[in-house]
Design a protein around this motif. Sequence first.
Motif, PDB file in Angstrom:
ATOM      1  N   ILE A 276       0.793  -1.055  -0.143  1.00  0.00           N
ATOM      2  CA  ILE A 276       0.234   0.082   0.044  1.00  0.00           C
ATOM      3  C   ILE A 276       0.955   1.686   0.056  1.00  0.00           C
ATOM      4  O   ILE A 276       0.611   1.673  -0.601  1.00  0.00           O
ATOM      5  CB  ILE A 276      -0.979  -0.105   0.892  1.00  0.00           C
ATOM      6  CG1 ILE A 276      -1.769  -1.251   1.403  1.00  0.00           C
ATOM      7  CG2 ILE A 276      -1.314   1.663   1.754  1.00  0.00           C
ATOM      8  CD1 ILE A 276      -3.019  -1.804   2.269  1.00  0.00           C
ATOM      9  N   LEU A 300      -7.760  -2.531  -2.120  1.00  0.00           N
ATOM     10  CA  LEU A 300      -8.682  -2.437  -1.020  1.00  0.00           C
ATOM     11  C   LEU A 300     -10.105  -2.321  -0.544  1.00  0.00           C
ATOM     12  O   LEU A 300     -11.530  -3.216   0.215  1.00  0.00           O
ATOM     13  CB  LEU A 300      -8.712  -0.751  -0.450  1.00  0.00           C
ATOM     14  CG  LEU A 300      -7.390  -0.251   0.129  1.00  0.00           C
ATOM     15  CD1 LEU A 300      -7.396   1.383  -0.549  1.00  0.00           C
ATOM     16  CD2 LEU A 300      -6.817  -0.279   0.796  1.00  0.00           C
ATOM     17  N   ARG A 309      -9.193  -4.314   4.147  1.00  0.00           N
ATOM     18  CA  ARG A 309      -9.729  -4.502   2.850  1.00  0.00           C
ATOM     19  C   ARG A 309     -10.668  -2.814   3.816  1.00  0.00           C
ATOM     20  O   ARG A 309     -10.550  -2.743   4.779  1.00  0.00           O
ATOM     21  CB  ARG A 309     -11.006  -4.994   3.215  1.00  0.00           C
ATOM     22  CG  ARG A 309     -11.074  -6.809   2.106  1.00  0.00           C
ATOM     23  CD  ARG A 309     -12.432  -7.263   2.067  1.00  0.00           C
ATOM     24  NE  ARG A 309     -12.774  -7.335   2.630  1.00  0.00           N
ATOM     25  CZ  ARG A 309     -12.401  -8.257   3.382  1.00  0.00           C
ATOM     26  NH1 ARG A 309     -11.197  -9.600   3.441  1.00  0.00           N
ATOM     27  NH2 ARG A 309     -13.444  -9.159   4.630  1.00  0.00           N
ATOM     28  N   ASP A 310     -10.610  -1.556   2.830  1.00  0.00           N
ATOM     29  CA  ASP A 310     -11.275  -0.658   3.471  1.00  0.00           C
ATOM     30  C   ASP A 310     -12.584  -0.678   2.129  1.00  0.00           C
ATOM     31  O   ASP A 310     -12.086   0.405   0.831  1.00  0.00           O
ATOM     32  CB  ASP A 310     -10.273   0.529   3.438  1.00  0.00           C
ATOM     33  CG  ASP A 310     -10.794   1.412   3.864  1.00  0.00           C
ATOM     34  OD1 ASP A 310     -12.413   2.016   3.813  1.00  0.00           O
ATOM     35  OD2 ASP A 310     -10.352   2.647   4.335  1.00  0.00           O
ATOM     36  N   ARG A 313     -13.510   3.744   0.727  1.00  0.00           N
ATOM     37  CA  ARG A 313     -12.479   3.891   0.395  1.00  0.00           C
ATOM     38  C   ARG A 313     -11.962   3.807  -0.834  1.00  0.00           C
ATOM     39  O   ARG A 313     -11.658   4.096  -2.156  1.00  0.00           O
ATOM     40  CB  ARG A 313     -10.891   3.561   1.105  1.00  0.00           C
ATOM     41  CG  ARG A 313      -9.909   4.325   1.077  1.00  0.00           C
ATOM     42  CD  ARG A 313      -8.994   5.889   0.465  1.00  0.00           C
ATOM     43  NE  ARG A 313      -8.352   7.026   0.153  1.00  0.00           N
ATOM     44  CZ  ARG A 313      -8.329   7.838  -0.745  1.00  0.00           C
ATOM     45  NH1 ARG A 313      -9.465   8.345  -1.376  1.00  0.00           N
ATOM     46  NH2 ARG A 313      -7.293   8.036  -1.177  1.00  0.00           N
ATOM     47  N   ALA A 314     -12.060   2.209  -1.021  1.00  0.00           N
ATOM     48  CA  ALA A 314     -12.555   1.388  -2.347  1.00  0.00           C
ATOM     49  C   ALA A 314     -12.796   2.383  -3.088  1.00  0.00           C
ATOM     50  O   ALA A 314     -12.769   2.619  -4.504  1.00  0.00           O
ATOM     51  CB  ALA A 314     -12.102   0.130  -2.787  1.00  0.00           C
TER      52      ALA A 314
END
Length: 383
Positions: A276, A300, A309-310, A313-314
Amino acid sequence: MLLLLRHSVLTLAAGLVSASLISAAAAAPQQNAAQPSAQAQEKDSRVGQKVIVTEAGAPLQTPKETVWKAYLGETFTVALTNGEWLWVAEKGGWLSEKQVVLFDNAIEELTKRIQQQPSPENYHLRGIAYSVHEEYDKAVADFEMSLKKKPGTAGVLNNLGQVHYLQNDFDAAIKDFTAAITSAPDHFIALNNRALCLIAKEDFDGALRDLNAALKLNQKYPEALNNRGVVFSKQGDYPAAIKDYSAALEIDDKYIDAYGNRSFAYRQLKKFTEAISDLQMAMHKNPLDYKPVNDLAWVLATAAESSVRDPKRALELATKACQMTQYKNWNSLDTLAAAHAANGDFKSAQQWVATAIEAAPDDMKDGLNEHLELIQAEKPIVK
């Protein structure tokens, strides 16, 4: 460039070049000293325009150093001007307008040059312009005319091979690159480019021989280091790949594709913090490049590790990547579908993955159809 099945791209680097280099004709201005006003910059039609380099080795400079020697045919966007000097933000240096032609006017300008002087050099330059504009058949015709007028010119042979490579005619490209190397055994760029063809043909041992030979001739050749890293990645030797990508970045810390490739290798080793970080650095180095934005969105949205994972935001990043590509790039459309699926919006996800399938080349459709099946079953895409 050569893409893997997924976003996490292994980006290969080729070069349109001739064998000679040139030196700077004058000192570059200070980036922030005595700059024209913002109003003057807005009126300067060169700002925001793409330019094509017409002299091999054209230096991009600061007052202290040359930060890059451009390849013949390399394309840049003008961010700022100061008289004849053009600021190229992606390389952090000034480029003389005497060593470029405007992208949009390049073919017309070089056609005029040919009418005035039908030299092999001018046919070579127009061939490069056609190539950059993706008019490959016309590029081939101009390169062949240049070679008819001046046979055995290594730089032209290299560029002819480049076009054949872009047309996926790898055997023809290998023939051209081999001829360039025979004519100029120290032509490390033709060695690098021949390696790209061998990678495409999955002859990784042959590709490594050419890349090692190129690096023996030029140890500070970031493209060859990047491409050798790609070979190591394809062979599953991710630590060796990371070492080569890191070496390429030590030479050129604005090498966006090397950041993306190293991020891919880190992800295979489950080193997500480093992966990242590389994508964020690439976004910082070149805010106009959609690829790191797209790749970060994919990570993400699809990481198997819940701590990585987000989805929110992804989705933001995937939408941005699609905006940057005007919703025409199948890869970013697929990422947008994955991001919607990660957020539980399977209806939107299905619409976007269907659009991605329509836009994708045939050899990518099977993988995208697998994504569609997951989404239709209301399952997120997890990698």
